[in-house]
Design a protein around this motif. Structure first.
Motif: not given
Length: 215
Positions: A142-143, A145-146, A151, A154, A182-183, A185-187, A209
């Motif tokens: 975690r995270c 996708v960092d 990244a 994903p 967490e993913i 929230a971005r994707y 988030l």
């Protein structure tokens, strides 16, 4: 080698920044433990480092066992025996700080290996019968996708984490739900309603988030 690491136990706790406090009561500077592990691994062969780690792990002192775990994380990409020691021995330790260190050590191994090259190991740990091994694999990355590779891919992280839908460990399910949140929230495009409907447990958004959080 052991003599070179004695300062981790003998240094005055008042000289360290505050950190987690284990049962033995001595504050732990995790950055210092990580630094000691990195410096030791750079000076000795993986086999010597593993032998040292195995000896240290028999200690009753939490800080010493944390060092043992992180030493294995430093050399695990080069020594399969270190990975197996983490998976078969360290995962049985009841101390939550040691289990947290196990997650960090697994991420270190993946980073040193390269996350794409480590995909088979990640899948293997996610399928392990020991829930603490599965938790270490989820929580350590975690995270997700960092991390390099995830990244740029994903969807690969989502596919691996959704394997844990229906996992019999609440700890693993919660960690996977947080990782997926967490993913998402971005994707958000990777989580269409029909895909979410297929999950038997909901995504858990991290507090920072979570749009439903009141503060």
């Amino acid at each position: 080698m052991v003599r070179e690491l004695n300062h981790l136990q003998l240094k005055n706790p008042a000289d360290r920044r505050p950190g987690p406090v284990p049962v033995d009561g001595a504050p732990i500077d995790l950055d210092e433990v990580q630094r000691a592990a990195r410096q030791t691994a750079a000076r000795y062969t993986p086999g010597d480092v593993l032998a040292l780690a195995q000896g240290l792990f028999s200690s009753d002192v939490t800080q010493v066992r944390l060092l043992a775990v992180l030493l294995c994380g430093e050399v695990g990409a080069r020594d399969d025996r270190a990975r197996q020691f983490l998976r078969l021995q360290v995962s049985l330790d009841p101390d939550p700080l040691v289990r947290e260190a196990l997650a960090h050590a697994f991420d270190m191994i993946c980073a040193h290996t390269g996350y794409e090259r480590a995909l088979a190991d990640i899948a293997d740990w996610l399928a392990d019968p020991n829930p603490h091994v599965r938790f270490a694999a989820v929580e350590g990355l975690r995270c997700w996708v960092d991390r390099p590779y995830f990244a740029d891919s994903p969807e690969e992280a989502v596919a691996m984490l959704t394997w844990l839908d229906g996992d019999d460990s609440p700890l693993v399910r919660r960690s996977a739900g947080l990782a997926l949140g967490e993913i998402a929230a971005r994707y958000p495009q990777l989580f269409p309603p029909e895909a979410l409907a297929g999950l038997t447990w909901p995504l858990q958004m991290p507090l920072a988030l979570d749009p439903m959080r009141g503060d």
